[in-house]
Design an enzyme around this catalytic site. Structure first.
Site, PDB file in Angstrom:
ATOM      1  CD  GLU A   1     -18.853   2.360 -11.413  1.00 15.94           C
ATOM      2  OE1 GLU A   1     -19.759   2.824 -12.138  1.00 15.94           O
ATOM      3  OE2 GLU A   1     -18.997   1.327 -10.729  1.00 15.94           O
TER       4      GLU A   1
ATOM      5  CD  GLU B   1       1.593  -1.465  -9.594  1.00 15.89           C
ATOM      6  OE1 GLU B   1       0.872  -0.831 -10.401  1.00 15.89           O
ATOM      7  OE2 GLU B   1       1.280  -1.662  -8.411  1.00 15.89           O
TER       8      GLU B   1
ATOM      9  CD  GLU C   1     -27.364 -11.123  -6.662  1.00 15.38           C
ATOM     10  OE1 GLU C   1     -27.806 -10.161  -7.321  1.00 15.38           O
ATOM     11  OE2 GLU C   1     -26.189 -11.187  -6.267  1.00 15.38           O
TER      12      GLU C   1
ATOM     13  CB  CYS D   1     -24.593  -2.721 -11.204  1.00 14.10           C
ATOM     14  SG  CYS D   1     -24.440  -4.374 -11.907  1.00 14.10           S
TER      15      CYS D   1
ATOM     16  N   GLY E   1       1.465   2.796  -2.764  1.00 14.66           N
ATOM     17  CA  GLY E   1       1.013   3.588  -3.908  1.00 14.66           C
ATOM     18  C   GLY E   1       1.818   3.327  -5.171  1.00 14.66           C
TER      19      GLY E   1
ATOM     20  N   GLY F   1     -27.630  -1.265  -7.640  1.00 14.84           N
ATOM     21  CA  GLY F   1     -28.438  -0.080  -7.311  1.00 14.84           C
ATOM     22  C   GLY F   1     -29.651   0.023  -8.226  1.00 14.84           C
TER      23      GLY F   1
ATOM     24  CG  HIS G   1     -20.363  -1.087 -13.020  1.00 11.78           C
ATOM     25  ND1 HIS G   1     -20.429  -0.946 -11.661  1.00 11.78           N
ATOM     26  CD2 HIS G   1     -20.861  -2.315 -13.311  1.00 11.78           C
ATOM     27  CE1 HIS G   1     -20.944  -2.055 -11.141  1.00 11.78           C
ATOM     28  NE2 HIS G   1     -21.222  -2.896 -12.124  1.00 11.78           N
TER      29      HIS G   1
ATOM     30  CB  SER H   1      -0.946   0.057   1.210  1.00 10.53           C
ATOM     31  OG  SER H   1      -1.737  -1.084   1.255  1.00 10.53           O
TER      32      SER H   1
ATOM     33  CG  ASP I   1       5.360 -10.574  -0.838  1.00 17.13           C
ATOM     34  OD1 ASP I   1       5.713 -10.348   0.332  1.00 17.13           O
ATOM     35  OD2 ASP I   1       4.542  -9.865  -1.473  1.00 17.13           O
TER      36      ASP I   1
HETATM   37  N1  GLN Z   1     -25.289  -8.926  -7.890  1.00 18.63           N
HETATM   38  C1  GLN Z   1     -25.863  -8.367  -9.073  1.00 18.63           C
HETATM   39  C2  GLN Z   1     -25.700  -9.274 -10.287  1.00 18.63           C
HETATM   40  O1  GLN Z   1     -24.908 -10.167 -10.299  1.00 18.63           O
HETATM   41  C3  GLN Z   1     -25.307  -6.980  -9.341  1.00 18.63           C
HETATM   42  C4  GLN Z   1     -23.854  -7.009  -9.677  1.00 18.63           C
HETATM   43  C5  GLN Z   1     -23.214  -5.644  -9.567  1.00 18.63           C
HETATM   44  O2  GLN Z   1     -23.752  -4.749  -8.930  1.00 18.63           O
HETATM   45  N2  GLN Z   1     -22.033  -5.485 -10.136  1.00 18.63           N
HETATM   46  O3  GLN Z   1     -26.362  -9.098 -11.268  1.00 18.63           O
END
Ligand code: GLN
Length: 566
Positions: free
Chosen positions: A526, A157, A422, A398, A32, A400, A524, A30, A164
């Site tokens: 992000e 990297e 699920e 996702c 960086g 969410g 996603h 860690s 280790d």
């Molecule tokens: N667990 C959910 C799925 O497998 C959502 C996965 C996630 O949020 N990346 O579909």
């Protein structure tokens, strides 16, 4: 595959022109290394080089996809559907280029390939051994990577810490590489820690000396040391490190803690890291480096005009690395909106109690991120309802989105017991379900719907306003989907489906009609967010939070104090 962001005016490099920078770490983990590697990648790219970055992880998992976020943090997903180490995220964000999944290599992959080859009889009766077979496979991947991506400089990297056991084959491989290619084509950077010992009131160099000695014992003499420390290194200290570690004084680079990771390239440049690398590699910049725009961005991060607070409701909230790309996407969205985004981490389990709204009160937006497993789901569903009914900006990613659809089905469509299979395989209303091809026994590793997929955008929607495009592509990592059988009922009650997969008709985004900003997506966004090119949905969600705060008369003055944020 040549990344589109390479400078195209120069012809391809020949294999003899390609160079490698190997980054190792010592003393503790860690430190960086990922950020230092990414920062160097950025600096060399700004100097006009075609750069790529590769991560070698010594663990035996084939990829981090099967590991809990508590182990190595977020699983980063590439366009080409690989589940990789989160350092690839840093590499992509700093160099502003997409990387293929092959740039993340694990011991698991190396051994997998070797064993398959052995079973095919390709070793022709030989005993298969770590040296030379494993080391050859490591070198092959390293060299092929540079060649196939036409990189002039390949930054490699090595994960883990020197000492280790499982990292040894990688170190042996790079030792051989240097021997084979020479010092002008392979440079070794070693990251170490120079700890401050309070009782003595001193910075201590001994751990660095030991760590370098460990490396030299296996035949690697580092060329450059990046010394991580809480405070600047005095001249005598640099000289001492140089003397004991057998490097020139200028090669002792100070790496003090920065306020934001985006300052690290500037600091390393000031310390001369990039010019030192180029001088060892006996090559020169293709163009003058101009760090002005990057500096400007850093200033915006450090000195925003205002602040908004977003609740992130999830179950790994104790571990910021679990949501690395999301955190960074908020930083980027903050720059675009000239605000600091302060994250209020809300453990979703806490929202299952009566007074749950205490945890949400005062925020300017709610985000429910991706995740797996049933723990905390009801808390997330509650957070969605709270944001939907109180018209607080809401963003679901996702898992969410699954929670958003479950909440809407139960409370706006009256579908009692609506759930995702699920979490409740016997739900009377499985509004979220597996795709038919995911049913039955499916192996866990690498079998989700992964990587970049297209999405057709409905004109005029919130999604459309963010991207201004008819078709977009974003990265996925999930198994479960909105169940098509319920789509019409959800839509009839006001849940708009604004993004769909062009061929398969899968629901990619949903929005709540009449809500100021309520969007949930299966993908996603992000993962593709960049400091100077924020993910459009994060940018607009933060903008909506700013507008909400204005509406609450909360923004001017009140939240403009410094500090906090991530
Ligand atoms: N667990 C959910 C799925 O497998 C959502 C996965 C996630 O949020 N990346 O579909």
């Amino acid at each position: 595959m040549t990344p589109a962001s390479y400078p195209t005016s120069r012809p391809s490099a020949t294999d003899d022109d390609r160079r490698h920078v190997v980054v190792t770490g010592g003393v503790v983990s860690s430190l960086g290394k990922g950020i230092v590697s990414a920062s160097l990648g950025f600096l060399l790219k700004e100097r006009g080089f075609r750069v790529t970055l590769q991560k070698f992880d010594p663990y035996l998992n084939v990829d981090p996809g099967t590991m809990s976020p508590y182990q190595h943090g977020e699983v980063f997903v590439t366009d080409d559907a690989a589940e990789t180490d989160l350092d690839l995220g840093h590499y992509e964000r700093f160099t502003e280029q997409n990387l293929p999944g092959r740039n993340c290599v694990t011991s698991g992959q190396i051994y997998d390939a070797i064993i398959a080859k052995e079973r095919r009889g390709e070793y022709l009766g030989k005993t298969v051994q770590v040296i030379p077979h494993v080391t050859e496979e490591i070198k092959r991947r390293l060299l092929n990577n540079a060649r196939d991506l036409d990189a002039e400089i390949n930054i490699v990297e090595i994960g883990g810490t020197v000492g280790d056991i499982e990292g040894l084959p990688f170190l042996e491989a790079i030792r051989q590489l240097r021997l084979e290619l020479g010092r002008e084509r392979v440079v070794f950077i070693h990251l170490t820690l120079v700890p401050y010992i309070k009782a003595a009131g001193e910075l201590k160099t001994k751990p660095t000396q030991h760590s370098v000695r460990k490396l030299t014992e296996i035949g690697i003499q580092p060329d450059i040391l990046v010394c991580r420390s809480e405070m600047p290194l005095r001249d005598e200290l640099r000289e001492k490190i140089a003397l004991f570690c057998n490097v020139p004084r200028e090669a002792v680079i100070e790496g003090v803690d920065c306020e934001t990771i985006y300052q690290v390239p500037l600091m390393l440049h000031q310390e001369g890291l990039d010019s030192m690398v180029l001088s060892i590699l006996r090559t020169e910049s293709h163009r003058d480096i101009d760090l002005g725009p990057w500096e400007k961005m850093g200033t915006m991060i450090r000195e925003p005009a205002r602040e908004v607070e977003i609740a992130v409701v999830g179950k790994y909230t104790q571990l910021a690395d679990a949501y690395k790309s999301m955190n960074e996407a908020f930083v980027h969205a903050g720059v675009a909106n000239r605000v600091r985004v302060r994250i209020r981490w809300v453990e979703s389990g806490n929202l299952e109690a009566e007074d749950f709204d205490e945890h949400l009160k005062g925020v300017h937006g709610v985000l429910v991120p991706g995740g797996f497993g049933v723990r905390g789901i009801e808390g997330m569903v509650r957070a969605v309802r709270w944001a939907r009914e109180l018209e607080v900006p809401f963003f679901g990613i996702c898992l969410g989105m699954h929670c958003a659809v479950i909440e809407f089905a139960r409370n706006a469509c009256g579908l009692e017991g609506a759930h995702s299979t699920e979490f409740d395989p016997t739900s009377p209303h499985p509004v979220i379900d597996l795709l038919p091809d995911q049913r039955g026994e499916v192996a866990k590793g690498g079998t989700m719907r992964l990587g970049a997929h297209d999405c057709d955008v409905e004109e005029g929607s919130t999604l459309w306003k963010a991207y201004h495009a008819e078709r977009i592509a974003e990265r996925h990592r999930h198994r479960y989907e909105v169940n098509d059988a319920y789509r019409a009922r959800l839509e009839a009650s006001g849940l708009r489906v604004t993004g769909v997969h062009p061929e398969r008709g899968l629901v990619e985004t949903v929005e709540v009609s009449g809500h100021p900003w309520f969007l949930a997506c299966q993908f996603h966004p992000e993962f593709r967010s960049r400091p100077r090119k924020p993910a459009p949905l994060f940018r607009d969600f933060v903008r909506a939070a700013v507008e909400y705060a204005h509406g609450q008369r909360e923004l001017p003055g009140i939240h403009s104090k410094a500090g906090g944020g991530r």
